[in-house]
Scaffold this active site. Structure first.
Site, PDB file in Angstrom:
ATOM      1  N   GLY A 194      36.882  46.154  62.154  1.00 23.73           N
ATOM      2  CA  GLY A 194      36.176  46.000  60.882  1.00 23.73           C
ATOM      3  C   GLY A 194      36.383  44.602  60.321  1.00 23.73           C
ATOM      4  CB  SER A 195      35.643  43.305  56.995  1.00 22.17           C
ATOM      5  OG  SER A 195      36.300  44.298  56.238  1.00 22.17           O
ATOM      6  CB  VAL A 198      39.005  46.693  55.632  1.00 21.27           C
ATOM      7  CG1 VAL A 198      39.581  48.082  55.840  1.00 21.27           C
ATOM      8  CG2 VAL A 198      37.932  46.747  54.536  1.00 21.27           C
ATOM      9  CD  GLU A 216      39.509  43.883  69.136  1.00 20.29           C
ATOM     10  OE1 GLU A 216      38.853  42.849  68.909  1.00 20.29           O
ATOM     11  OE2 GLU A 216      40.193  44.028  70.163  1.00 20.29           O
ATOM     12  CB  CYS A 250      32.154  41.446  65.581  1.00 14.98           C
ATOM     13  SG  CYS A 250      32.288  41.993  67.284  1.00 14.98           S
TER      14      CYS A 250
HETATM   15  P1  NAD Z   1      34.728  47.463  57.123  1.00 19.93           P
HETATM   16  O1  NAD Z   1      36.017  46.732  57.235  1.00 19.93           O
HETATM   17  O2  NAD Z   1      34.082  47.512  55.777  1.00 19.93           O
HETATM   18  O3  NAD Z   1      34.904  49.010  57.554  1.00 19.93           O
HETATM   19  C1  NAD Z   1      35.468  49.383  58.796  1.00 19.93           C
HETATM   20  C2  NAD Z   1      36.106  50.762  58.657  1.00 19.93           C
HETATM   21  O4  NAD Z   1      37.142  50.689  57.685  1.00 19.93           O
HETATM   22  C3  NAD Z   1      35.148  51.874  58.207  1.00 19.93           C
HETATM   23  O5  NAD Z   1      35.449  53.041  58.938  1.00 19.93           O
HETATM   24  C4  NAD Z   1      35.480  52.046  56.745  1.00 19.93           C
HETATM   25  O6  NAD Z   1      35.293  53.363  56.272  1.00 19.93           O
HETATM   26  C5  NAD Z   1      36.944  51.680  56.678  1.00 19.93           C
HETATM   27  N1  NAD Z   1      37.322  51.101  55.378  1.00 19.93           N
HETATM   28  C6  NAD Z   1      36.514  50.375  54.547  1.00 19.93           C
HETATM   29  N2  NAD Z   1      37.212  49.992  53.460  1.00 19.93           N
HETATM   30  C7  NAD Z   1      38.469  50.480  53.602  1.00 19.93           C
HETATM   31  C8  NAD Z   1      39.653  50.424  52.802  1.00 19.93           C
HETATM   32  N3  NAD Z   1      39.665  49.790  51.628  1.00 19.93           N
HETATM   33  N4  NAD Z   1      40.759  51.033  53.268  1.00 19.93           N
HETATM   34  C9  NAD Z   1      40.767  51.671  54.458  1.00 19.93           C
HETATM   35  N5  NAD Z   1      39.664  51.767  55.251  1.00 19.93           N
HETATM   36  C10 NAD Z   1      38.531  51.187  54.835  1.00 19.93           C
HETATM   37  O7  NAD Z   1      33.769  46.841  58.228  1.00 19.93           O
HETATM   38  P2  NAD Z   1      32.269  47.208  58.547  1.00 19.93           P
HETATM   39  O8  NAD Z   1      31.409  46.775  57.412  1.00 19.93           O
HETATM   40  O9  NAD Z   1      32.182  48.602  59.004  1.00 19.93           O
HETATM   41  O10 NAD Z   1      32.005  46.257  59.815  1.00 19.93           O
HETATM   42  C11 NAD Z   1      31.708  44.908  59.681  1.00 19.93           C
HETATM   43  C12 NAD Z   1      32.894  44.035  59.963  1.00 19.93           C
HETATM   44  O11 NAD Z   1      33.528  44.435  61.169  1.00 19.93           O
HETATM   45  C13 NAD Z   1      32.503  42.581  60.194  1.00 19.93           C
HETATM   46  O12 NAD Z   1      33.466  41.737  59.619  1.00 19.93           O
HETATM   47  C14 NAD Z   1      32.508  42.445  61.705  1.00 19.93           C
HETATM   48  O13 NAD Z   1      32.670  41.131  62.173  1.00 19.93           O
HETATM   49  C15 NAD Z   1      33.656  43.332  62.047  1.00 19.93           C
HETATM   50  N6  NAD Z   1      33.555  43.820  63.421  1.00 19.93           N
HETATM   51  C16 NAD Z   1      34.453  43.399  64.335  1.00 19.93           C
HETATM   52  C17 NAD Z   1      34.343  43.812  65.656  1.00 19.93           C
HETATM   53  C18 NAD Z   1      35.317  43.364  66.720  1.00 19.93           C
HETATM   54  O14 NAD Z   1      35.315  43.963  67.798  1.00 19.93           O
HETATM   55  N7  NAD Z   1      36.138  42.365  66.485  1.00 19.93           N
HETATM   56  C19 NAD Z   1      33.314  44.668  66.022  1.00 19.93           C
HETATM   57  C20 NAD Z   1      32.424  45.083  65.051  1.00 19.93           C
HETATM   58  C21 NAD Z   1      32.550  44.670  63.746  1.00 19.93           C
END
Ligand code: NAD
Length: 470
Positions: A194-195, A198, A216, A250
C-alpha cells in the site's frame, strides 16, 4: 492482555496460532497440493468471475485482467511449485576449523501466523501473490484486502473459503478499522502492500510485538529519456506503462524526466502512441480502464486543476467524466516546481514531462526526492546509463523498458526506504515468510571445549593461537 482478548479477530488468530505447527510441518507435496487448488480456482473455476469482478471494480479490460492478474498469479504458482523442493531443503554450510567436530545448516521454517494487507489496484495479484509465498513457506495466514474493490474482495473471500479451513487461511473484509484491529494482534510477520503513509502505521503497530514486516510501498518512479534514446520506442513503452490500469500501478512511470533538446519530439511520439492504443476518444476504448473510486477521481482532478492554475501546457487529454470515473490519458508539461503533480505519487493517468539540461541535473532532481520503487532509463549511451545507475537508488530498474522487471520471478521485487522494506516474488517471497534458523550439530568432542573456564595461561595462549591461525 484483556485488550487483545476483546479483539474481534482474537479467536480466529488463536485458532491459527494453535494450528501453526501442523501447517509448518507440512511436506513440500502437501504445500504443492494447496497451491494446485489455488491455481485451479484462479485458472479454471473462478477465471471468468475474476475478470467480471475486476471489470466492475476498476473497469479493467478483460485482456489486462488475464495478463496482469491471472497470468501473474498462475505463473508465480508454477514457478514456486517447480522450485519449492530446493528452497525448503535444509542447507549445509561450511563450518570453520575452530568449530571442528560440528556441522552447520540453515533450516527454513515458517514464521508462524502471518497477516497480509493488500491494496486495490491489482486486488487478486497483490493478495494471492504474497499468499502463494506464505503457503510455500508453511504459514497460517489472515488476509485483509482493500475495501475499495468490493467485488474483488468478496470473490477472494469465496475462493479462500472454498479451498482452506480458517485455521489455516482466512480472509476478513473491512475498512481501516478492520486493519487497525488486526494490527493489534501479535502476528509473527506482516506483509503490507500500500501507500508509504499507511506503511508507517503498519510498521509502528508491528513494533509493539516486534513482528517482522515486508512493506511493499509506492512513490514517484522517474523515467529518464536522454538525448540518445530512441524516442519512438521510448514513447511506445512509456505510454503503455503509464496508462495501463489507468496509471494505477505502483511501478508505473510517475513522471518523465526528458533531455530538454528532445522534449518536443518525445511528446509528439507520445501522442502518436496514445492514439494508436486508445483511438481518438479513449473513453470509448475497450482497452482503457477507469479510476477506482470518486475519491481518487477527485484527487486526480485536483492535481489537474492545480497544474492548470500554474500555467502549465496541456499536451494531451485533461478531460474527465464523473459519471463513469473516466479521466482521459493526459500529458502535461512546463509545470512549475511546486505543482502538486511533481510532489505526490500520481497513481493515475497523468504523465508530467519535466526537462533537464544535463545528466547531473537529472540525478540531482531524482535524489532530491524519496527513493523510488522503480527508476527507468531510456538511453543508447552506456555512459549516461551507468552514471544514472551508480548515482541513484531504486527498488528496481529497467533500461529501455518499464514495468517488466515485476514479471520476472527470478528477480527480487520491492522498494528501498520510502518505497518499501524487504523483497517479494519467487525465492525472495519464500524467504520473506521464512525464518532462516541457524543450526549447529555437534558430532564429536569440539575443540571449543578446550577454551572453557578456568582461563589458564595455556588457554590464553590457545585463544591467541586460534585468533591468529583460524
Ligand atoms: P493504502 O495504503 O491506502 O491501503 C492499503 C491497505 O491498507 C488497504 O487494505 C486498506 O484498507 C489498508 N489501510 C488503509 N488505511 C489504513 C490505516 N490507517 N491503518 C491500517 N490499514 C489501513 O493503499 P491503496 O490506496 O490501497 O494503494 C495505493 C498505494 O499502494 C500506492 O502508494 C501504490 O504505489 C502502493 N502499491 C504498492 C505496490 C507494491 O508492490 N510496492 C503495489 C500496489 C500498490
Amino acid at each position: 492482555m484483556a485488550e487483545i482478548t476483546n479483539n474481534p479477530y482474537y479467536n480466529l488468530f488463536q485458532k491459527q496460532r494453535s494450528h501453526q505447527f501442523d501447517v509448518a510441518n507440512t511436506s513440500c507435496n502437501q504445500r504443492i497440493s494447496k497451491l494446485n487448488a489455488l491455481q485451479r480456482a484462479i485458472e479454471i473455476t473462478f477465471r471468468e468471475e475474476i475478470k467480471e469482478a475486476l471489470h466492475k471494480d476498476l473497469g479493467k479490460p478483460y485482456f489486462e485482467s488475464e495478463m496482469t492478474e491471472i497470468y501473474q498469479i498462475v505463473g508465480d504458482i508454477k514457478y514456486v511449485k517447480s522450485n519449492l523442493h530446493k528452497w525448503m531443503r535444509t542447507k549445509k554450510v561450511p563450518t570453520p576449523l575452530s568449530m571442528l567436530g560440528a556441522s552447520s545448516y540453515i533450516k527454513y521454517e515458517a514464521k508462524g501466523v502471518c497477516l497480509i494487507i493488500s491494496p486495490w489496484n491489482f486486488p487478486f495479484n497483490l493478495t494471492f501473490g504474497p499468499l502463494v509465498s506464505a503457503i510455500a513457506a508453511g504459514n497460517t495466514v489472515i488476509i485483509k484486502p482493500s475495501e475499495m474493490t468490493p467485488h474483488s474482495s468478496a470473490l477472494m473471500k469465496t475462493i479462500i473459503e472454498d479451498i482452506f479451513d480458517d485455521d489455516e487461511v482466512a480472509l476478513v473484509e473491512g475498512e481501516v478499522q478492520t486493519s487497525t484491529n488486526l494490527l493489534q494482534l501479535p502476528f509473527n510477520h506482516i506483509f503490507f502492500t500500500g501507500s508509504p503513509s499507511v506503511g508507517k502505521i503498519v510498521m509502528k503497530a508491528a513494533a509493539n510485538h516486534l513482528a517482522s514486516v515486508t512493506l511493499e510501498l509506492g512513490g514517484k518512479s522517474p523515467t529518464i529519456v536522454d538525448n540518445t534514446a530512441n524516442l519512438k520506442t521510448a514513447a511506445k513503452k512509456i505510454i503503455w506503462g503509464k496508462f495501463m490500469n489507468c496509471g494505477q500501478i505502483c511501478v508505473s512511470p510517475d513522471y518523465a524526466l526528458v533531455d530538454e533538446t528532445v522534449k518536443d519530439a518525445f511528446i509528439k511520439q507520445c501522442k502518436i502512441w496514445l492514439e494508436e492504443y486508445y483511438g481518438e476518444n479513449p473513453e470509448t476504448s475497450d482497452s482503457y480502464g477507469r479510476i477506482v473510486t470518486s475519491k481518487h477521481f477527485n484527487r486526480l482532478n485536483a492535481h489537474l486543476d492545480d497544474a492548470k492554475s500554474k500555467s502549465s501546457t496541456l499536451n494531451s487529454g485533461g478531460n474527465s467524466n464523473e459519471d463513469n470515473k473516466y479521466i482521459a490519458p493526459t500529458i502535461v508539461s512546463d509545470l512549475s516546481d511546486n505543482a502538486s503533480l511533481l510532489e505526490d505519487e500520481i497513481f493515475g493517468p497523468i504523465l508530467p514531462i519535466v526537462t533537464y539540461k544535463n545528466i547531473d541535473e537529472a540525478i540531482e532532481y531524482i535524489n532530491a526526492k524519496e527513493r523510488p520503487l522503480a527508476l527507468y532509463i531510456y538511453s543508447k549511451s552506456n555512459k549516461n546509463t551507468k552514471r544514472l545507475l551508480n548515482n541513484t537508488k531504486a527498488g528496481g530498474t529497467c533500461i529501455n523498458n518499464n514495468i517488466i522487471h515485476y514479471a520476472n520471478h527470478n528477480l527480487p521485487f520491492g522498494g528501498i526506504n520510502n518505497s518499501g522494506i524487504g523483497k517479494s516474488h519467487g525465492y525472495y517471497g519464500f524467504k520473506a515468510f521464512s525464518n532462516e534458523r541457524a543450526l549447529v550439530k555437534q558430532h564429536t568432542f569440539g575443540i571449543t571445549e578446550l577454551l572453557f573456564p578456568p582461563y589458564t595461561s595455556y588457554k590464553e595462549w590457545l585463544a591467541k593461537f586460534t585468533i591468529k591461525w583460524f
